[in-house]
Scaffold this active site. Structure first.
Site, PDB file in Angstrom:
ATOM      1  N   CYS A  86      -6.222   8.430  -1.547  1.00 61.96           N
ATOM      2  CA  CYS A  86      -5.257   7.448  -1.047  1.00 61.96           C
ATOM      3  C   CYS A  86      -5.505   6.053  -1.604  1.00 61.96           C
ATOM      4  O   CYS A  86      -4.655   5.163  -1.448  1.00 61.96           O
ATOM      5  CB  CYS A  86      -5.287   7.412   0.475  1.00 61.96           C
ATOM      6  SG  CYS A  86      -5.388   9.034   1.250  1.00 61.96           S
ATOM      7  N   CYS A 209       0.025   8.680  13.764  1.00 63.86           N
ATOM      8  CA  CYS A 209      -0.184   9.239  12.426  1.00 63.86           C
ATOM      9  C   CYS A 209       0.919   8.777  11.482  1.00 63.86           C
ATOM     10  O   CYS A 209       2.098   8.741  11.853  1.00 63.86           O
ATOM     11  CB  CYS A 209      -0.173  10.771  12.477  1.00 63.86           C
ATOM     12  SG  CYS A 209      -1.243  11.504  13.733  1.00 63.86           S
ATOM     13  N   LYS A 331       1.850   3.342   8.675  1.00 61.33           N
ATOM     14  CA  LYS A 331       2.392   3.989   9.859  1.00 61.33           C
ATOM     15  C   LYS A 331       3.916   4.012   9.853  1.00 61.33           C
ATOM     16  O   LYS A 331       4.532   5.020  10.195  1.00 61.33           O
ATOM     17  CB  LYS A 331       1.890   3.262  11.125  1.00 61.33           C
ATOM     18  CG  LYS A 331       2.471   3.779  12.422  1.00 61.33           C
ATOM     19  CD  LYS A 331       2.046   5.217  12.684  1.00 61.33           C
ATOM     20  CE  LYS A 331       2.964   5.961  13.609  1.00 61.33           C
ATOM     21  NZ  LYS A 331       4.270   6.280  13.103  1.00 61.33           N
ATOM     22  N   HIS A 335       3.386   6.481   3.530  1.00 66.15           N
ATOM     23  CA  HIS A 335       2.136   6.644   2.784  1.00 66.15           C
ATOM     24  C   HIS A 335       2.292   7.661   1.648  1.00 66.15           C
ATOM     25  O   HIS A 335       1.781   8.773   1.721  1.00 66.15           O
ATOM     26  CB  HIS A 335       1.028   7.077   3.740  1.00 66.15           C
ATOM     27  CG  HIS A 335      -0.327   7.193   3.118  1.00 66.15           C
ATOM     28  ND1 HIS A 335      -0.716   6.484   1.998  1.00 66.15           N
ATOM     29  CD2 HIS A 335      -1.412   7.951   3.470  1.00 66.15           C
ATOM     30  CE1 HIS A 335      -1.963   6.796   1.688  1.00 66.15           C
ATOM     31  NE2 HIS A 335      -2.407   7.681   2.558  1.00 66.15           N
TER      32      HIS A 335
END
Length: 392
Positions: A86, A209, A331, A335
């Site tokens: 990431c 998540c 959030k 992502h």
């Protein structure tokens, strides 16, 4: 050593785009980055490119970087694909800054891309899992939600924190993301919505998540000479800190800190000659709500155990003393793994030029924090408005 500046930055919308490819998404980000440059930058002046991606789905693992630069018409330039989970494009950004500061290049393209929504849930879980510790975590069935749930449980046990504090991250970031036209989940949520949502991995609910997302981002990093030629309001890269850490959670002494963030932040503050309290805003890696709480403390924005207080008192709200994730963060904004690091750079660039979707009044210095996996690799960048020692 020379200074490095960002004179252009752009991103595609983040979300689910079945009709797009990683190439087309990056083309959008690249064109938006070029359009954001004040002067007329000839794309032929780009000397090199560093592009981050995990390669979810395996569509083009080998040479996906050159496949992208070929698609946007950048034939022949040296192109390096960067993979650090990431934090891939956070490291791509660091490489671009290093190339400019060293004198190896004058104009460098940094960016990232990922398509994540066209694989099955099981396949996506596998691709996300490869960024964790493979032998002892992923192959034993641990998911990333499970890893961060362990961190959240440890934090709630150790400090004066409740699940509502996790939900406050979601409420704040969704409120910011609702103002961001590029956000994947651009809607608001209430504290009750977040806390009462279905459990993903106790104590984390669905609203704690981030989503799996398609998207791309790009930044144009240049020398001071080029910045003075082409930019009315350049953004100086005051620091590029980075560190690696234990990939597996079981290898760490504590579950309530990410040591690589601490090291990368200390490195960045030293480079920039500042203290944590000197930043006006931050974009931090909130892949799960607990990650934002840990980031506050690991970045030195507050003492250990004090992160919930910052949220409860509104310190990290857009009108607070230290706004965090005005973009919506991972959030709400989303992502797309390889695009997240330079996506944060886009937000910092826009904030410091007064173009933020949720603008921080008087912003002169900002920080971006990009984490790979559960802390195996971290970058922390500090950005300042204008030329070093000069107001823009």
């Amino acid at each position: 050593m020379r200074d490095a500046y960002v004179i252009g930055a752009g991103q595609s919308p983040f979300g689910s785009y079945p009709d797009e490819t990683y190439r087309s998404l990056f083309e959008t980000a690249y064109e938006r980055a070029l359009d954001s440059v004040d002067g007329d930058l000839d794309p032929d002046r780009i000397d090199e490119a560093f592009l981050g991606t995990l390669g979810v789905g395996g569509r083009q693992i080998g040479l996906s970087g050159p496949a992208v630069t070929e698609h946007i018409g950048q034939h022949g330039i040296p192109t390096t694909r960067v993979e650090n989970a990431c934090a891939a494009s956070g490291y791509a950004m660091r490489n671009a800054v290093t190339a400019v500061k060293s004198g190896m290049a004058d104009v460098v393209l940094a960016g990232g891309y990922e398509v994540m929504t066209d694989t099955s849930a099981d396949q996506t879980k596998w691709w996300l899992g490869v960024s964790g510790e493979t032998e002892w975590e992923r192959l034993s069935g641990t998911t990333f939600a499970g890893v961060y749930a362990q961190m959240a449980s440890a934090y709630l046990d150790k400090y004066d924190a409740t699940p509502d504090d996790l939900s406050r991250v979601a409420v704040k970031n969704h409120a910011n993301g609702a103002e961001n036209p590029n956000a994947h989940l651009g809607f608001t949520c209430s504290l009750e919505d977040a806390t009462a949502a279905s459990t993903v991995a106790d104590p984390l609910t669905l609203y704690h998540c981030c989503p799996t997302t398609d998207g791309a981002s790009a930044a144009i990093v240049v020398s001071e000479e080029v910045a003075r030629e082409l930019s009315d309001v350049p953004v100086r890269v005051a620091a590029s800190g980075a560190a690696s850490g234990a990939v597996g959670l079981f290898q760490r002494d504590s579950l309530t800190s990410i040591p690589a963030t601490v090291t990368a932040a200390e490195d960045a503050y030293e480079q920039a000659g500042i203290e944590p309290g000197d930043v006006d805003f931050a974009e931090v890696h909130d892949c799960f709500a607990i990650a934002e709480l840990l980031a506050y403390e690991d970045l030195g924005l507050c003492d250990r155990g004090e992160a919930p207080r910052l949220l409860r008192e509104g310190v990290t709200d857009p009108d607070g003393d230290l706004p965090v994730n005005t973009s919506g963060g991972l959030k709400s904004k989303g992502h797309p793994i390889g695009a997240t690091g330079t996506g944060q750079v886009v937000e910092a660039f826009e904030q410091l030029r007064g173009d933020g979707h949720v603008q921080v009044e008087g912003a002169e210095r900002g920080l971006t924090h990009n984490v790979g996996g559960s802390g195996g690799g971290v970058t922390v960048h500090v950005f300042e408005r204008g030329f070093g020692g000069e107001s823009a």
